[in-house]
Design a protein around this motif. Structure first.
Motif, mmCIF file in Angstrom:
data_model
loop_
_atom_site.group_PDB
_atom_site.id
_atom_site.type_symbol
_atom_site.label_atom_id
_atom_site.label_comp_id
_atom_site.label_asym_id
_atom_site.label_seq_id
_atom_site.Cartn_x
_atom_site.Cartn_y
_atom_site.Cartn_z
ATOM 1 N N THR A 40 -8.773 6.597 -1.069
ATOM 2 C CA THR A 40 -7.682 6.113 0.196
ATOM 3 C C THR A 40 -6.976 4.942 -0.125
ATOM 4 O O THR A 40 -5.728 4.872 0.070
ATOM 5 C CB THR A 40 -8.275 6.131 1.266
ATOM 6 O OG1 THR A 40 -9.198 7.122 1.473
ATOM 7 C CG2 THR A 40 -7.441 6.249 2.549
ATOM 8 N N ALA A 41 -7.607 4.019 -0.618
ATOM 9 C CA ALA A 41 -6.920 2.767 -0.965
ATOM 10 C C ALA A 41 -7.523 2.192 -2.274
ATOM 11 O O ALA A 41 -8.058 0.901 -2.155
ATOM 12 C CB ALA A 41 -7.386 1.734 0.360
ATOM 13 N N GLN A 72 -2.470 2.275 10.673
ATOM 14 C CA GLN A 72 -3.816 1.981 11.320
ATOM 15 C C GLN A 72 -4.508 0.987 10.376
ATOM 16 O O GLN A 72 -5.257 -0.081 10.702
ATOM 17 C CB GLN A 72 -4.407 3.038 12.074
ATOM 18 C CG GLN A 72 -5.674 2.561 12.658
ATOM 19 C CD GLN A 72 -5.488 1.430 13.805
ATOM 20 O OE1 GLN A 72 -4.534 1.758 14.541
ATOM 21 N NE2 GLN A 72 -5.946 0.188 13.802
ATOM 22 N N TYR A 73 -4.854 1.447 9.219
ATOM 23 C CA TYR A 73 -5.483 0.791 8.038
ATOM 24 C C TYR A 73 -4.589 -0.594 7.693
ATOM 25 O O TYR A 73 -5.523 -1.821 7.792
ATOM 26 C CB TYR A 73 -5.357 1.541 6.778
ATOM 27 C CG TYR A 73 -5.921 0.807 5.382
ATOM 28 C CD1 TYR A 73 -7.198 0.281 5.255
ATOM 29 C CD2 TYR A 73 -4.928 0.323 4.585
ATOM 30 C CE1 TYR A 73 -7.580 -0.176 4.215
ATOM 31 C CE2 TYR A 73 -5.245 -0.510 3.400
ATOM 32 C CZ TYR A 73 -6.720 -0.604 3.209
ATOM 33 O OH TYR A 73 -7.038 -1.607 2.030
ATOM 34 N N SER A 95 -11.110 9.584 0.953
ATOM 35 C CA SER A 95 -10.594 10.506 2.151
ATOM 36 C C SER A 95 -10.833 11.867 1.996
ATOM 37 O O SER A 95 -11.180 12.315 0.945
ATOM 38 C CB SER A 95 -8.985 10.028 2.329
ATOM 39 O OG SER A 95 -8.432 10.636 1.210
ATOM 40 N N ASP A 134 -6.007 -2.891 10.666
ATOM 41 C CA ASP A 134 -7.191 -3.217 10.545
ATOM 42 C C ASP A 134 -7.677 -4.407 9.526
ATOM 43 O O ASP A 134 -8.429 -5.249 9.677
ATOM 44 C CB ASP A 134 -8.260 -1.916 10.285
ATOM 45 C CG ASP A 134 -8.135 -0.837 11.489
ATOM 46 O OD1 ASP A 134 -8.113 -1.521 12.578
ATOM 47 O OD2 ASP A 134 -8.726 0.250 11.249
ATOM 48 N N ALA A 180 -11.917 -2.139 6.720
ATOM 49 C CA ALA A 180 -10.913 -1.322 7.044
ATOM 50 C C ALA A 180 -10.907 -0.115 6.338
ATOM 51 O O ALA A 180 -10.555 1.068 6.918
ATOM 52 C CB ALA A 180 -9.815 -2.186 6.817
ATOM 53 N N GLY A 181 -11.346 0.159 5.230
ATOM 54 C CA GLY A 181 -11.454 1.413 4.260
ATOM 55 C C GLY A 181 -12.434 2.412 5.005
ATOM 56 O O GLY A 181 -12.210 3.703 4.834
ATOM 57 N N TYR A 234 -12.884 2.748 8.190
ATOM 58 C CA TYR A 234 -12.155 3.534 9.363
ATOM 59 C C TYR A 234 -11.201 4.201 8.885
ATOM 60 O O TYR A 234 -10.671 5.267 9.395
ATOM 61 C CB TYR A 234 -11.769 2.453 10.423
ATOM 62 C CG TYR A 234 -12.876 1.751 11.001
ATOM 63 C CD1 TYR A 234 -13.423 2.467 12.174
ATOM 64 C CD2 TYR A 234 -13.442 0.502 10.604
ATOM 65 C CE1 TYR A 234 -14.444 1.844 12.682
ATOM 66 C CE2 TYR A 234 -14.738 0.127 11.155
ATOM 67 C CZ TYR A 234 -15.175 0.593 12.208
ATOM 68 O OH TYR A 234 -16.255 0.170 12.888
ATOM 69 N N TYR A 235 -10.412 3.961 7.795
ATOM 70 C CA TYR A 235 -9.227 4.550 7.075
ATOM 71 C C TYR A 235 -10.050 6.011 6.556
ATOM 72 O O TYR A 235 -9.196 7.041 6.871
ATOM 73 C CB TYR A 235 -8.797 3.837 5.966
ATOM 74 C CG TYR A 235 -7.328 4.334 5.302
ATOM 75 C CD1 TYR A 235 -6.605 5.448 5.882
ATOM 76 C CD2 TYR A 235 -6.837 3.570 4.276
ATOM 77 C CE1 TYR A 235 -5.378 5.638 5.458
ATOM 78 C CE2 TYR A 235 -5.761 4.071 3.769
ATOM 79 C CZ TYR A 235 -4.867 4.969 4.144
ATOM 80 O OH TYR A 235 -3.605 5.455 3.564
ATOM 81 N N ALA A 253 -2.391 5.355 7.533
ATOM 82 C CA ALA A 253 -2.489 4.056 6.830
ATOM 83 C C ALA A 253 -1.883 2.924 7.384
ATOM 84 O O ALA A 253 -2.059 1.753 7.259
ATOM 85 C CB ALA A 253 -1.196 4.491 5.522
ATOM 86 N N HIS A 283 0.866 -1.157 -0.115
ATOM 87 C CA HIS A 283 0.134 -0.069 -0.052
ATOM 88 C C HIS A 283 0.853 1.130 0.084
ATOM 89 O O HIS A 283 1.694 1.551 0.713
ATOM 90 C CB HIS A 283 -0.847 0.191 1.192
ATOM 91 C CG HIS A 283 -1.684 1.539 1.418
ATOM 92 N ND1 HIS A 283 -2.723 1.499 0.437
ATOM 93 C CD2 HIS A 283 -1.651 2.327 2.206
ATOM 94 C CE1 HIS A 283 -3.530 2.721 0.873
ATOM 95 N NE2 HIS A 283 -2.656 3.157 1.754
#
Length: 384
Positions: free
Chosen positions: A251-252, A45-46, A156, A49, A273-274, A276-277, A43, A29
């Motif tokens: 974001t991802a 934390q992502y 984001s 997660d 996870a996205g 929370y990201y 990132a 990533h």
């Protein structure tokens, strides 16, 4: 006997660990910010997660700045240089026009009741509306990602955009000839309307451009002052203009071949996870606005608010630009349903402004995004 039992236990544990070790898949990533910044912490934390939500089947290795720059990100994910990454769509106007058109309506937050959108709630609402719009109401946006061999898995947003400058900018007279670095065409149109000129450049070039006088100001979220190390070059900040947020970021964004190789549960883990990201970046950015202003004052940077005349001129610009934006994207990029899209997005934004009023933590915001949007994505159809 005892040693034999211990040896047998160790062997059994080792054998039990082998399937897990081989089953775990590590994805790369990338993002375009240095280590130690908020985007990098988000990132990381992502990554944690993703591993937790996938039950250890997936791991994420985060590459801050080193693997791909902002201008390389879209092609890099398309070509598999990174499995996922933060795509700033403003860098690629011809590739993501539908996404950018909606993102460029963010200054409409200046038209809402300040009691509802100040203190960062406008950013939280715009982010939620943007995520819901792309996932559920914009097949054209998703097709833009598919055309680049990518799958949209989350969004984001920044904190509200302010002016970070090397001179005071509070009056209409200060706008005359001002050279402003912008991260979106709407901010470019705003500064031109008020008498200045716009300059486009990547975030990696920004600090040096301010230092060398290539630009007088940047329209940026306040935490970028710290993220990009600008405290030594910025002398003045005007907090309440131009307004709006930057939310044109996947974001991802995930390589489509990688996405399609994942199981439904693994895709769902990336989406959760996205969510929370998506929450971490705007919420933590808003929290850091106050901290950034404290750091700025400690560094001797002067803090200003715009004059009533500038605020009124900005609101008048926004009202005109929302209409003008439709024609611009129809002519420049062939968008055929711009009016319908922006009207639908406005309804979503009004809904989200009220949804975020009582949010008091990143976790609560992530829960809201997951429950309202991300959990409803059909992983058997999305991106395939």
């Amino acid at each position: 006997m005892k040693l034999g039992m211990i040896a047998s236990s160790v062997l059994a544990a080792s054998i039990a660990a082998i399937p897990y070790s081989y089953a775990q898949r590590t994805l790369s990533h990338a993002h375009a910010y240095p280590s130690g910044t908020l985007p990098h912490e988000a990132a990381k934390q992502y990554a944690a997660d993703v591993e937790a939500f996938s039950g250890g089947e997936l791991a994420i290795k985060v590459y801050p700045l080193t693997l791909l720059s902002g201008s390389e990100m879209s092609d890099g994910i398309r070509d598999g240089l990174a499995d996922s990454g933060q795509v700033l769509t403003v860098y690629f106007p011809s590739l993501y026009p539908h996404t950018n058109m909606v993102n460029e309506s963010s200054m409409q937050l200046q038209l809402f009741d300040p009691d509802l959108v100040d203190n960062g709630r406008g950013a939280l609402a715009f982010e939620g509306a943007m995520s819901e719009f792309i996932f559920e109401h914009c097949p054209e946006c998703n097709q833009e990602y598919a055309d680049q061999n990518q799958v949209y898995t989350g969004n984001s947003a920044s904190a509200r955009y302010s002016l970070l400058c090397t001179q005071e900018v509070t009056e209409l007279a200060h706008m005359d000839g001002l050279r402003l670095r912008v991260a979106g065409a709407h901010w470019s149109r705003w500064i031109h309307e008020l008498g200045g000129t716009s300059v486009s450049m990547t975030i990696g070039e920004l600090t040096e451009a301010l230092d060398q006088g290539v630009v007088d100001c940047t329209a940026s979220a306040l935490p970028e002052l710290i993220n990009l190390g600008m405290t030594d070059v910025v002398t003045d900040i005007t907090t309440d203009i131009p307004g709006g947020v930057y939310a044109g970021a996947s974001t991802a964004s995930t390589n489509q071949d990688v996405w399609q190789s994942l199981t439904p549960d693994q895709r769902r883990a990336l989406l959760k996870a996205g969510a929370y990201y998506a929450a971490a970046l705007p919420y933590e950015s808003v929290i850091r606005v106050g901290q950034t202003l404290d750091r700025a004052r400690e560094a001797g940077i002067r803090i200003h608010q715009a004059s009533p005349e500038v605020l009124q001129a900005t609101r008048e610009f926004v009202e005109k630009d929302l209409r003008r934006n439709i024609g611009y994207y129809a002519t420049r990029h062939g968008i055929t349903r711009g009016e319908e899209m922006l009207a639908q997005f406005r309804e979503l934004l009004e809904k989200w402004v009220h949804l975020v009023q009582d949010i008091d933590s990143t976790e609560a915001l992530g829960d809201l995004y997951w429950n309202e949007v991300y959990s409803k994505v059909n992983v058997l159809e999305h991106g395939v």
